[in-house]
Design an enzyme around this catalytic site. Sequence first.
Site, short mmCIF file in Angstrom:
data_model
loop_
_atom_site.label_atom_id
_atom_site.label_comp_id
_atom_site.label_asym_id
_atom_site.label_seq_id
_atom_site.Cartn_x
_atom_site.Cartn_y
_atom_site.Cartn_z
N CYS A 1 39.97 41.92 39.53
CA CYS A 1 38.37 42.35 39.83
C CYS A 1 37.34 41.02 39.53
O CYS A 1 37.79 40.12 40.18
CB CYS A 1 38.07 43.35 38.35
SG CYS A 1 36.45 44.44 38.52
N THR A 2 36.32 41.17 38.85
CA THR A 2 35.14 40.21 38.70
C THR A 2 35.80 38.97 37.92
O THR A 2 34.95 38.11 37.73
CB THR A 2 33.96 40.53 38.32
OG1 THR A 2 34.14 41.04 37.08
CG2 THR A 2 33.42 41.66 39.21
#
Lengths: 217, 217
Positions: free
Chosen positions: B101-102
């Site tokens: 993800c981030t």
Amino acid sequence: MQIAIALYPGVAALDFVGPYTVLTQLPGADVVLCAAERGVLADDSGLLRVDVEHTFDDVPAPSLLLVPGGMVTRRMARDGGAIVEWIAAAHATTTYTTSVCTGALLLGAAGVLSGLEATTHWGAYDELARYGAHPVARRVVVAGKVWTAAGVSAGIDLGLALAAAIAGDDVAQAIQLGIEYDPQPPFDAGSVDKAPRHLVEMVSARMAAAERRVLAG
Amino acid sequence: MQIAIALYPGVAALDFVGPYTVLTQLPGADVVLCAAERGVLADDSGLLRVDVEHTFDDVPAPSLLLVPGGMVTRRMARDGGAIVEWIAAAHATTTYTTSVCTGALLLGAAGVLSGLEATTHWGAYDELARYGAHPVARRVVVAGKVWTAAGVSAGIDLGLALAAAIAGDDVAQAIQLGIEYDPQPPFDAGSVDKAPRHLVEMVSARMAAAERRVLAG
């Protein structure tokens, strides 16, 4: 809507973090992680240490109760204890009583599954039947207000199914999009029907050995 | 094989618990959950409190480094700090440098992604490009030793892909079977290509608002 997720030493982390991730995003949800005692407990690998702030006594009547699984549940279910007593009492007033993986054995020990279709990890169907349940090999089994999910990762699918039932399809799909749940496992080996036979036998033997060690204390 | 999973206040629980669940089952794996400081930190919902026993200084040279995501990463990546410095230093000697993800933004801030294809949560492609990466909409992107995964739940797929690369297909499939990862989401709404358009817009707007709040401090 109060959602109580039961924890205990030896819980499998993904069993509860999957549905937790979905259910904490439900509008108006008050999710409570709870255990027999306050303080730090470790998961089944011993590496993830969770500091639990609430006891079962703090949440005697949740709307939704969720019990995750772990290798220790077979023993916990046979021994009874605080978690089993809490499930039995809380179930009387829940809107949903739910489990992931071998958390179903604890529902069983609490008398929740008697005469009902239910599911659990594929390695625990026989044990589930001890509690009067009719084991079914499905991802999520709905029997009235009792919703049970298959092993470990099935808790994400259970969470989304519950989200849809509670808040509607749009909310459930928005949560799915938010967690980018577009699964693409590199193999198609996630069930006993699909995995190579020698791996099913190997994993079965390993799990049985691990559970014998737990049962032997 | 030492596997260091970086945690921080505001981390998304499923981002790390997915790959953690897979990687802790790798034969010979020494998984270490680490953070800038010892002690309890809370995840992005504030409800899951993790007691972390190891600092980044304890694991300066892991074989595999994994950085999960969360809403706070955009700000953390812009601000720099202990986690970014640790990634930059450890990357020099890793066999695999990975993110979910981030978490990719933190790899980017550490200079790891410059000129490489990489992925992140679908809502953060533009931010990822700030760090010289070429954002790709794929579940898992392999660029040499830098492996990045899409949003949140993609960490499970990343974990299995890494397991196969490290220990072989049989081990990866056995782990997949053990966690019964035969995903059956009740909807097919897990990507921007598949979800209803109005939900993509709604979720985008909500995430952008949440990130603006984080950036504003």
